[in-house]
Design a protein around this motif. Sequence first.
Motif, PDB file in Angstrom:
ATOM      1  N   THR A  91     -15.940 -16.891  10.196  1.00 54.48           N
ATOM      2  CA  THR A  91     -14.953 -16.894  11.277  1.00 54.48           C
ATOM      3  C   THR A  91     -13.674 -16.139  10.942  1.00 54.48           C
ATOM      4  OG1 THR A  91     -15.786 -19.077  11.947  1.00 54.48           O
ATOM      5  CG2 THR A  91     -13.666 -18.387  12.846  1.00 54.48           C
ATOM      6  N   LEU A  92     -13.192 -16.258   9.717  1.00 54.32           N
ATOM      7  CA  LEU A  92     -11.906 -15.672   9.382  1.00 54.32           C
ATOM      8  C   LEU A  92     -11.956 -14.148   9.377  1.00 54.32           C
ATOM      9  CD1 LEU A  92     -10.743 -17.984   6.436  1.00 54.32           C
ATOM     10  CD2 LEU A  92     -10.267 -18.222   8.885  1.00 54.32           C
ATOM     11  N   ASN A  93     -10.782 -13.548   9.587  1.00 50.71           N
ATOM     12  CA  ASN A  93     -10.638 -12.092   9.508  1.00 50.71           C
ATOM     13  C   ASN A  93     -11.016 -11.612   8.110  1.00 50.71           C
ATOM     14  OD1 ASN A  93      -9.035  -9.531   8.920  1.00 50.71           O
ATOM     15  ND2 ASN A  93      -8.671  -9.763  11.115  1.00 50.71           N
ATOM     16  N   PRO A  94     -11.714 -10.488   7.993  1.00 48.72           N
ATOM     17  CA  PRO A  94     -12.109 -10.001   6.663  1.00 48.72           C
ATOM     18  C   PRO A  94     -10.934  -9.797   5.711  1.00 48.72           C
ATOM     19  CG  PRO A  94     -13.288  -8.813   8.375  1.00 48.72           C
ATOM     20  CD  PRO A  94     -12.257  -9.646   9.064  1.00 48.72           C
ATOM     21  N   ASN A  95      -9.730  -9.557   6.255  1.00 46.73           N
ATOM     22  CA  ASN A  95      -8.565  -9.315   5.404  1.00 46.73           C
ATOM     23  C   ASN A  95      -7.745 -10.579   5.132  1.00 46.73           C
ATOM     24  OD1 ASN A  95      -8.953  -6.486   5.107  1.00 46.73           O
ATOM     25  ND2 ASN A  95      -8.208  -6.205   7.197  1.00 46.73           N
ATOM     26  N   THR A  96      -8.207 -11.711   5.620  1.00 44.15           N
ATOM     27  CA  THR A  96      -7.551 -12.986   5.318  1.00 44.15           C
ATOM     28  C   THR A  96      -7.875 -13.400   3.886  1.00 44.15           C
ATOM     29  OG1 THR A  96      -7.551 -13.764   7.612  1.00 44.15           O
ATOM     30  CG2 THR A  96      -7.515 -15.452   5.894  1.00 44.15           C
ATOM     31  N   ARG A  97      -6.872 -13.915   3.189  1.00 41.19           N
ATOM     32  CA  ARG A  97      -7.120 -14.438   1.838  1.00 41.19           C
ATOM     33  C   ARG A  97      -7.574 -15.883   1.951  1.00 41.19           C
ATOM     34  NH1 ARG A  97      -6.543 -13.560  -3.437  1.00 41.19           N
ATOM     35  NH2 ARG A  97      -5.787 -11.452  -2.958  1.00 41.19           N
ATOM     36  N   LEU A  98      -8.676 -16.190   1.289  1.00 40.87           N
ATOM     37  CA  LEU A  98      -9.245 -17.534   1.270  1.00 40.87           C
ATOM     38  C   LEU A  98      -9.305 -18.039  -0.167  1.00 40.87           C
ATOM     39  CD1 LEU A  98     -10.840 -19.961   2.486  1.00 40.87           C
ATOM     40  CD2 LEU A  98     -12.919 -18.585   2.177  1.00 40.87           C
ATOM     41  N   ALA A  99      -8.779 -19.240  -0.380  1.00 37.42           N
ATOM     42  CA  ALA A  99      -8.839 -19.870  -1.700  1.00 37.42           C
ATOM     43  C   ALA A  99      -9.544 -21.209  -1.577  1.00 37.42           C
ATOM     44  CB  ALA A  99      -7.437 -20.055  -2.274  1.00 37.42           C
ATOM     45  N   VAL A 100     -10.357 -21.532  -2.575  1.00 35.65           N
ATOM     46  CA  VAL A 100     -11.064 -22.808  -2.617  1.00 35.65           C
ATOM     47  C   VAL A 100     -10.850 -23.406  -4.008  1.00 35.65           C
ATOM     48  CG1 VAL A 100     -13.241 -24.015  -2.271  1.00 35.65           C
ATOM     49  CG2 VAL A 100     -12.811 -21.860  -1.053  1.00 35.65           C
ATOM     50  N   ALA A 101     -10.318 -24.619  -4.045  1.00 32.89           N
ATOM     51  CA  ALA A 101     -10.051 -25.299  -5.314  1.00 32.89           C
ATOM     52  C   ALA A 101     -10.890 -26.569  -5.366  1.00 32.89           C
ATOM     53  CB  ALA A 101      -8.566 -25.629  -5.432  1.00 32.89           C
ATOM     54  N   CYS A 102     -11.802 -26.642  -6.319  1.00 32.53           N
ATOM     55  CA  CYS A 102     -12.743 -27.768  -6.410  1.00 32.53           C
ATOM     56  C   CYS A 102     -12.495 -28.564  -7.695  1.00 32.53           C
ATOM     57  CB  CYS A 102     -14.186 -27.262  -6.436  1.00 32.53           C
ATOM     58  SG  CYS A 102     -14.662 -26.254  -5.025  1.00 32.53           S
ATOM     59  N   GLY A 103     -12.570 -29.882  -7.595  1.00 33.50           N
ATOM     60  CA  GLY A 103     -12.483 -30.733  -8.775  1.00 33.50           C
ATOM     61  C   GLY A 103     -11.214 -30.543  -9.571  1.00 33.50           C
ATOM     62  N   LEU A 104     -10.081 -30.471  -8.883  1.00 35.22           N
ATOM     63  CA  LEU A 104      -8.818 -30.193  -9.566  1.00 35.22           C
ATOM     64  C   LEU A 104      -8.543 -31.199 -10.686  1.00 35.22           C
ATOM     65  CD1 LEU A 104      -6.748 -29.295  -6.414  1.00 35.22           C
ATOM     66  CD2 LEU A 104      -7.195 -27.765  -8.343  1.00 35.22           C
ATOM     67  N   GLY A 105      -8.241 -30.672 -11.866  1.00 34.73           N
ATOM     68  CA  GLY A 105      -7.936 -31.502 -13.016  1.00 34.73           C
ATOM     69  C   GLY A 105      -9.122 -31.990 -13.797  1.00 34.73           C
ATOM     70  N   LEU A 106     -10.326 -31.811 -13.265  1.00 36.64           N
ATOM     71  CA  LEU A 106     -11.534 -32.244 -13.954  1.00 36.64           C
ATOM     72  C   LEU A 106     -12.058 -31.144 -14.873  1.00 36.64           C
ATOM     73  CD1 LEU A 106     -13.437 -33.917 -10.988  1.00 36.64           C
ATOM     74  CD2 LEU A 106     -12.151 -35.051 -12.790  1.00 36.64           C
ATOM     75  N   PRO A 107     -12.884 -31.485 -15.847  1.00 32.83           N
ATOM     76  CA  PRO A 107     -13.482 -30.441 -16.677  1.00 32.83           C
ATOM     77  C   PRO A 107     -14.263 -29.411 -15.866  1.00 32.83           C
ATOM     78  CG  PRO A 107     -13.805 -32.593 -17.678  1.00 32.83           C
ATOM     79  CD  PRO A 107     -13.234 -32.844 -16.314  1.00 32.83           C
ATOM     80  N   GLU A 108     -14.810 -29.826 -14.701  1.00 34.84           N
ATOM     81  CA  GLU A 108     -15.596 -28.923 -13.852  1.00 34.84           C
ATOM     82  C   GLU A 108     -14.736 -28.138 -12.868  1.00 34.84           C
ATOM     83  OE1 GLU A 108     -17.892 -32.799 -14.549  1.00 34.84           O
ATOM     84  OE2 GLU A 108     -15.851 -32.192 -14.014  1.00 34.84           O
ATOM     85  N   GLN A 109     -13.422 -28.224 -12.986  1.00 30.93           N
ATOM     86  CA  GLN A 109     -12.523 -27.571 -12.040  1.00 30.93           C
ATOM     87  C   GLN A 109     -12.850 -26.092 -11.869  1.00 30.93           C
ATOM     88  OE1 GLN A 109      -8.050 -28.082 -12.061  1.00 30.93           O
ATOM     89  NE2 GLN A 109      -8.145 -26.029 -12.940  1.00 30.93           N
ATOM     90  N   THR A 110     -12.931 -25.656 -10.612  1.00 32.36           N
ATOM     91  CA  THR A 110     -13.103 -24.234 -10.315  1.00 32.36           C
ATOM     92  C   THR A 110     -12.172 -23.858  -9.176  1.00 32.36           C
ATOM     93  OG1 THR A 110     -14.941 -24.737  -8.803  1.00 32.36           O
ATOM     94  CG2 THR A 110     -15.513 -24.092 -11.059  1.00 32.36           C
TER      95      THR A 110
END
Length: 259
Positions: free
Chosen positions: A209-228
């Motif tokens: 859905t988003l515009n191709p030039n939109t910046r998208l960030a995804v933060a998963c498992g913040l603070g955990l060893p598996e954080q990405t």
Amino acid sequence: MPSRLYLLPTPLDFGTQQTTALPVDLWLPRETLEVAARLGHWITENAKSTRAFLKRVDQIRPLSTPIQGMHIVELPRESHKKGDHAPGAADQAAAALLAPALQGHDVGLVSEAGMPAIADPGSAVVRAAHQAGLAVLPLTGPVSLMLALAASGLNGQGFAFVGYVPQSANERAQRLRELDAHAQRTGQTQILIETPYRNEALLDALLATLNPNTRLAVACGLGLPEQTIQSALVRDWKSQPARRQALALGLPAVFLFGR
């Protein structure tokens, strides 16, 4: 001194496989732990998770009151689903929960993870405390939205937390287009969350859905060893599938987008 309402952040690992693996002092500073250890009255999103949190605190700072002797009350279920940020009936219920504070006891407000009253219920309790003349003291600890924003590379001077978007594909796409247009027009970063088992579907919708030039960030498992944490233009997300594959989407995640 008047009684105080303490806003206590809790670790961000509740609901993950790491719940009992990480010492709580990796998340919370000494003052927060000391306050948690001495309080005997609590208002909470979930009593079971609060008891688990207090057991972890006890391993670092011995509790002044045994957990079974504490006064722990839960926020109304309606607050979990619809929030309690709008003044109304929730304020009356919140005032009743503060009865121990009016009797001279300090009270702690906690959510299942992170800071209460931010992306979680609890704001009605804070309003009721101010109305009653109680001191309101927020304590230091993790706030997932701010951690994700800081790591996103997006505008941290102007941002909005918009919570959940609709689950219906058509309604969700329309809402995302509206938010994207607003972000492009104003420069305001948009911050979303989703239930972990729907993270994949939300990411699919964002990329579609988003515009191709939109910046998208995804933060998963913040603070955990598996954080990405991944942050790139939408067009790069689509052309570089390794970005998506690196994400731990089964963990709690924060989604952000903007210019």
